[in-house]
Write an enzyme that holds these catalytic residues in place. Structure first.
Site, PDB file in Angstrom:
ATOM      1  CG  ASN A  36      49.459  33.680  41.714  1.00  0.00           C
ATOM      2  OD1 ASN A  36      48.785  34.694  41.953  1.00  0.00           O
ATOM      3  ND2 ASN A  36      48.977  32.653  41.034  1.00  0.00           N
ATOM      4  CG  LEU A  37      52.522  39.357  43.283  1.00  0.00           C
ATOM      5  CD1 LEU A  37      53.913  39.880  42.971  1.00  0.00           C
ATOM      6  CD2 LEU A  37      51.776  40.353  44.175  1.00  0.00           C
ATOM      7  CG  ASN A  39      42.742  39.504  40.292  1.00  0.00           C
ATOM      8  OD1 ASN A  39      42.876  40.486  39.551  1.00  0.00           O
ATOM      9  ND2 ASN A  39      41.585  39.187  40.848  1.00  0.00           N
ATOM     10  CG  PHE A  84      41.726  34.426  51.270  1.00  0.00           C
ATOM     11  CD1 PHE A  84      40.395  34.708  51.493  1.00  0.00           C
ATOM     12  CD2 PHE A  84      42.619  34.612  52.317  1.00  0.00           C
ATOM     13  CE1 PHE A  84      39.955  35.151  52.724  1.00  0.00           C
ATOM     14  CE2 PHE A  84      42.196  35.060  53.552  1.00  0.00           C
ATOM     15  CZ  PHE A  84      40.855  35.329  53.758  1.00  0.00           C
ATOM     16  CE  LYS A  88      37.430  38.899  42.871  1.00  0.00           C
ATOM     17  NZ  LYS A  88      36.781  39.943  43.530  1.00  0.00           N
ATOM     18  CB  SER A 128      31.111  31.486  46.471  1.00  0.00           C
ATOM     19  OG  SER A 128      30.148  32.259  45.807  1.00  0.00           O
ATOM     20  CE1 TYR A 153      34.615  31.864  42.112  1.00  0.00           C
ATOM     21  CE2 TYR A 153      32.242  32.119  41.883  1.00  0.00           C
ATOM     22  CZ  TYR A 153      33.398  32.249  42.635  1.00  0.00           C
ATOM     23  OH  TYR A 153      33.315  32.742  43.914  1.00  0.00           O
ATOM     24  CE  LYS A 157      35.675  29.856  45.257  1.00  0.00           C
ATOM     25  NZ  LYS A 157      36.891  29.917  46.059  1.00  0.00           N
ATOM     26  CG  ASN A 179      26.989  39.679  46.368  1.00  0.00           C
ATOM     27  OD1 ASN A 179      26.407  38.641  46.663  1.00  0.00           O
ATOM     28  ND2 ASN A 179      27.102  40.090  45.123  1.00  0.00           N
ATOM     29  CG  LEU A 200      26.423  46.947  41.946  1.00  0.00           C
ATOM     30  CD1 LEU A 200      25.912  47.502  40.622  1.00  0.00           C
ATOM     31  CD2 LEU A 200      25.251  46.582  42.858  1.00  0.00           C
ATOM     32  CG  ASP A 308      23.189  38.467  37.304  1.00  0.00           C
ATOM     33  OD1 ASP A 308      24.207  38.068  37.918  1.00  0.00           O
ATOM     34  OD2 ASP A 308      23.086  39.603  36.805  1.00  0.00           O
TER      35      ASP A 308
END
Ligand code: UD1
Length: 345
Positions: A36-37, A39, A84, A88, A128, A153, A157, A179, A200, A308
């Site tokens: 769908n463009l 991202n 996919f 995210k 993920s 998010y 998943k 990652n 990162l 994190d």
């Protein structure tokens, strides 16, 4: 000659999707992209056209559009789907949870409905390592219990994995990515974060390219060897190749393993960790980047980032032995390809 198998690749113009399209073609499959463009950009389709030597089938559309999906399933008679298409960004999911649940969960349900109607019962799903949360011990195995998600998010998943497990009519290869970094060795496709990168490597390469002023290392006082967080970075080409192995496995007659004794006539849900099995700290990544490229990274240790985990890397025994896939590219190759891509952007 047998005709090629048609594989629907949702989100096929995204970072991992676009690299997987190339690998599918090389392996003799016929990828058909829906994106769908949201991202991603049309330039990726042009780059894929150059790399493939033909323009791949592309449909601009959304997996939430059930009517469109039904039409596509009729038109192409897909043999399998690689899903996919999903949002995210962890931080964005906290700000706009409904957008995440709609796209990542409702979109999956819509896709499964169309698959079921069309009799397409094979899927590779992008999950993920976020489902493990902060693990009690590392490396994490696929059998390690999942932890309550730290963000919408992460929750999407986990929910997606439950939904897939409950749909016994469908054979699923659920790939838990660690990652993903790097880019295609030609530097014609790579990661294209819109706006300020969260991750990162794009932040690092944009800093070296002069687009960002300074990289902040999130926390230098963790209980790791150098005080910074540890992750399992994996080259996107290795990850793309893992999808081909997973698709190949979906077409095997008998996928029985001691863990998942399969009746080939029934659906089959398998989970694999897709990582290298090696963890690197943020400072080790920066050092590897500098040593590989000869460039200096302007960075400073800053505060910890909320949410994190301290350290996570994959136990790859199952994916190596059952899927027959193993990552081949090392950290230096990841850094080289990420930098070449950034220079080409
Ligand atoms: C996160 C998600 C992961 C998701 C991925 C996709 C969690 C726990 N992890 O991975 O599920 O698939 O994003 O986007 O939800 N870092 C810095 N400075 C920066 C950026 C990052 O020091 O500017 C550090 C982080 O603290 C971390 C490492 O670099 O230790 C990797 O961070 P990042 O690339 O954002 O990925 P994850 O947070 O591991």
């Amino acid at each position: 000659m047998t005709s090629k198998r048609n594989i629907l690749v949702t989100g096929g113009l995204g970072f991992i999707g676009s690299h997987t399209v190339l690998c599918l073609h090389e392996a003799g499959y016929c990828p058909v992209i829906i994106d769908n463009l949201h991202n991603s950009r049309m330039e990726v389709l042009n780059a894929l056209t150059e790399l493939l030597g033909y323009r791949p089938e592309f449909i601009e559309g959304d997996v939430n559009d059930g009517q469109l999906l039904d039409t596509l399933f009729q038109q192409y008679q897909f043999d399998a789907v690689i899903h996919f298409a999903a949002h995210k960004a962890v931080g964005e999911s906290v700000e706009q949870p409904l957008m995440y649940y709609r796209n990542n969960v409702v979109g999956l349900v819509s896709l499964l409905e169309s698959m079921q109607k069309a009799g397409c019962n094979r899927m590779v799903f992008s999950s993920s390592c976020t489902v493990y949360g902060e693990p009690e011990s590392v490396p994490v195995k696929e059998s390690t219990p999942t932890r309550p998600a730290a963000s919408p998010y992460g929750a999407t998943k986990q929910m997606a994995e439950v939904i897939l497990k409950d749909n016994g009519w469908c054979s699923i290869q659920c790939l838990r990515y660690f990652n993903p970094v790097g880019a295609h060795p030609t530097a014609k496709i790579g990661e294209l974060p819109l706006g300020i990168p969260n991750n990162l490597i794009p932040f690092l390469t944009q800093t070296v390219a002069g687009i960002r002023e300074k990289l902040t290392v999130y926390g230098g006082d963790y209980s790791t060897s150098d005080g910074t967080c540890i992750r399992d970075y994996i080259h996107v080409m290795d990850l793309a190749e893992a999808h081909v192995s997973a698709i190949d496995r979906l077409f095997l007659e008998n996928k029985s393993t001691p863990e998942t004794p399969g009746d080939p006539s029934k659906g089959h849900f398998e989970v694999f960790n897709i990582g290298t099995g090696v963890g690197y700290s943020v400072l080790e990544v920066i050092n590897a980047f500098e040593a590989t490229t000869g460039e200096q990274v302007n960075y400073a240790i800053g505060d910890r980032r909320a949410g994190d985990v301290v350290a996570v890397w994959a136990d790859t025994e199952k994916v190596n032995s059952v899927l027959g896939w193993k990552a081949k590219r090392n950290l230096e190759t990841m850094m080289r390809d990420a930098w070449n891509w950034q220079k080409n952007c």
